[in-house]
Write a protein that holds these residues in place. Sequence first.
Motif, PDB file in Angstrom:
ATOM      1  N   ALA A 120       0.838  -1.208   0.000  1.00 19.02           N
ATOM      2  CA  ALA A 120       0.000   0.000   0.000  1.00 19.02           C
ATOM      3  C   ALA A 120       0.872   1.257   0.000  1.00 19.02           C
ATOM      4  CB  ALA A 120      -0.931  -0.010   1.205  1.00 19.02           C
TER       5      ALA A 120
ATOM      6  N   GLU B  49      -3.446   7.790   4.347  1.00 20.29           N
ATOM      7  CA  GLU B  49      -3.829   7.150   3.081  1.00 20.29           C
ATOM      8  C   GLU B  49      -3.665   5.627   3.133  1.00 20.29           C
ATOM      9  OE1 GLU B  49      -2.962   8.790  -0.660  1.00 20.29           O
ATOM     10  OE2 GLU B  49      -2.857  10.862   0.050  1.00 20.29           O
TER      11      GLU B  49
ATOM     12  N   GLN C 100      -6.695   2.978   2.637  1.00 23.93           N
ATOM     13  CA  GLN C 100      -6.629   1.983   1.577  1.00 23.93           C
ATOM     14  C   GLN C 100      -6.798   0.559   2.111  1.00 23.93           C
ATOM     15  OE1 GLN C 100      -3.134   1.000  -1.352  1.00 23.93           O
ATOM     16  NE2 GLN C 100      -3.973   2.996  -1.917  1.00 23.93           N
TER      17      GLN C 100
END
Length: 734
Positions: A672, A691, A695
Motif C-alpha cells: 500500500a 492514506e 486503503q
Amino acid sequence: MNSGQKKRNFQIEAFKHKVVVDPKYADKTWKIIEHAIHEIYNHNASGLSFEELYRNAYNMVLHKFGEKLYSGLVATMTLHLQTMSKSIEAAQGASFLEELNAKWGDHNKALQMIRDILMYMDRTFIPSTHKTPIHELGLNLWRDNVIHSINIQPRLQNTVLDLIYQERTGEVINRGLMRNIIKMLMDLGPSVYQEDFEKPFLEVSADFYRAESQEFIECSDCGDYLKKAERRLNEEIDRVSHYLDARSEEKITNVVEKEMIANHMLRLVHMENSGLVKMFLDDKFEDLGRMYSLFRRIPDGLLTIRDVMTTHLRDTGKQLVTDPEKSKNPVEFVDLLLEKRDKYDKIISSAFGNDKTFQNGLNSSFEYFINLNQRSPEYISLFVDDKLRKGLKGVKDEDIETILDKVMMLFRYLQEKDVFEKYYKQHLAKRLLSGKTISEDAERSLIVKLKTECGYQFTSKLEGMFTDMKTSQDAMQGFYAAHGSELTNSPTLVVQVLTTGSWPTQSSVACNMPAEISALCERFRSYYLGTHTGRRLTWQTNMGAADLRATFANDQKYELNVSTYQMCVLMLFNSSESLSYKEIEQATEIPAADLKRCLQSLACVKGKNVLRKDPMSKDIGADDAFSVNDRFTSKLRKVKIGTVVAQKESEPEKMETRQRVEEDRKPQIEAAIVRIMKARKVLDHNNVIAEVTKQLQPRFLANPGEIKKRVESLIERDFLERDNVDRRLYRYLA
C-alpha cells in the motif's frame, strides 16, 4: 375592409344639446334609492323594481351626483348596522352567536342587492375617485359598527374561545355555527381574523396545553402521555379542518408540539420504567412509532431519540461482548448479536420509518462494540462453521441463505476482516476434509458473498481449496486404477492432496502411524510423485479421519468412525492390554494437546468410551493408564467418536494466530505504501499514515506504529528516501 384602407377610430359622444335638470332632481332620486335600501334591510325587497332603481342610480352618477349617492349609501348602511349591532348586543347566552350569524347573513344579502342597484357607480365613479368598492365598504362598515363595537368585540372573542375550551373538555358544540362565525372574521380580512381571534386563540391554547401537559406528565407513563399528546394534536388538526383557517393549522400544531412534547422531551425520553430505553427492552413498537412521529415534529427530537438509541446499543453491546460468560460459547455469542441486530432492524423498519440516520446509528454502534472483543472474527467464523456442518435438522436452503446474509452483515462491521479470513480458512478446511458440510452450494454461496464484499483476492485461496478437493478425487481414481489389484487385502486409503498456498499453513508434526497404514501411504507417495514432477508431499495426519472395525467382549463388533490420531491410539491396543499416557505419547508422537483431547474423547465421553481410564476423571494426567473397555456397548453398529473440540483457541493458540496475522499484514502494508508513493512521488508522514489506513480499511485497521516500521524498512531497501531538509517528507525512488 381592404388592407390598404386607413383604420378608423369610432367614438360615441354625448348629445350636444343641453339637458335641463330639475334642481331637486338629486334629492328626489336619492330619496327613492334610500327608501329602497331601507326596504332591503327590512326584508321588503320583493316590491322593488331593481331595473328602475338601477336606472336612477345610473342617472345620478351620469349627472355628477356620484358623491351624494356614495355618502348617502355610507350613512344609510351605517344606520342599519348600528341598529343590527344593538339587536346583537341584546341577545343573551347561546343566542348571541346565532343572532350575530343571522344579522351577518342579512347584511350580506342586503349588500348583494345594493351592489346590483349601484353597479354603475361601483364600476365607474368609485374607481375614478379611488373610493372603497361597495362590497368591501359593506364589510368595513360591518367590522367597524358591529364586530368592533365596544360591547360586541370582547364578548365575541370570549364566547368563541370558551366554546373551543368546552370542545377540548369533551362537550359537543355547534360546529356549523362556529364555522360561519370564523368564516365571517376571515371575510373581514386577515388582520381581523388574526387580531380578533387567532392571536388570543393561540395564547389561551398555549396556557391550556401547558397546564394539561404538566398534569398529564405527573400521572402518566411515557406511552400513555404520548397517546394523549397524539390525540390532542389530531384534535387540533381536525378542528382546523372543520371551522378554522387552514393557515392556522401549522400555528396551533406548533403550540401543541412545543407545550406537550418539546418542553417535556428529555423527561419523556428518560422517564423511569417507561421511557425510551424501557420501550426498546420491552419491544413496544407501537409506542416507539408514536414517539418517532411526534418527536420528528420538534427541533432535535429525532436527534434525541437517535442519541439515546445509540448510547443504549453501545452500552448493552459492550456488556454482551465483554461478558466472559456470554463469550464461553461462540455460537450463542453470535446468536445474541444477531438477535440484537434483528430486533433493532425491526424497530427501525416498523417504528422509525426505515429512517436512514437511525440505520447509520445502528451500524456505527455495532461496529463499535463488535470490535471491542478481539475474538469476534473467530467467533463469527465458528458460528458459520456450526451452521454449515452436517446434521442441521429441518434447515431449508433459503434458511441457510438468510443465516449467511446475516453473518455477512456482522462481517461488514469487523475492522479485522483478515483475522476472520484466517479462521474461516481453517474451519472451511476442516469441513471440506471431513466431508462435514451441509451443502457445497451453501459453502460456495458464502464465498461469492465474501468476494462481492472484499474482492477476488480475499477469496482466491478459498476457491483453490474446492479445486484441490476435485483434483484429489481424480488422483485417487488414478491410484486405484494403477494399483487396485495389489491392494485387495489392504486398508482402503483416501488421500486429499492440498496445495500449500491455498490451505491453512499447518505445522507438520510427524505422527507414527500403524505399519500397514504407513506402508500404504508410502505406496501412494511413490505413485503421486511418479505422475507429477517437482512436487513434495508432507502428511498432515492431524487433519485426517478413519473407519475401524473393532471387536469387544462377547464378540460385540462395531465400526468406529475416528480421527487419524484416534486410529493411531486404538491400534496400539491390538498388541497391548494396557498402556500409560506416556507410553501412548512415545509410541504415537502425537502433540500433547491433541493427544489429551484424543484420549478424552475415547475414554471420558459417555456412550463413546471405547477405552477405560484409570483413575477415572475428565482430565488426562501423565500417569493415567488406559485399556480397552470390554463392557463397551452401543445401540448403533456404526459409532462416530468425535474429538473433544477445542471450539475456541487457547490463549497460546490465539497468540500464535495473531502473530501470523500480523506477519501477513506486513507485505500488504508495504504494498500500500509503495502504491501510494508511486502515485504521489512526495508525501509527508501524516498523509502516508492516513492514506495507507484508508486503503487497507476494507481488510483491517492498520496500526500507525506498524506503518512507520514498514516505511523505515522500505527506506532501508531503497524504495523510499527522506527529504534532506524536511525529515518528515518521504520521496519515492523510481
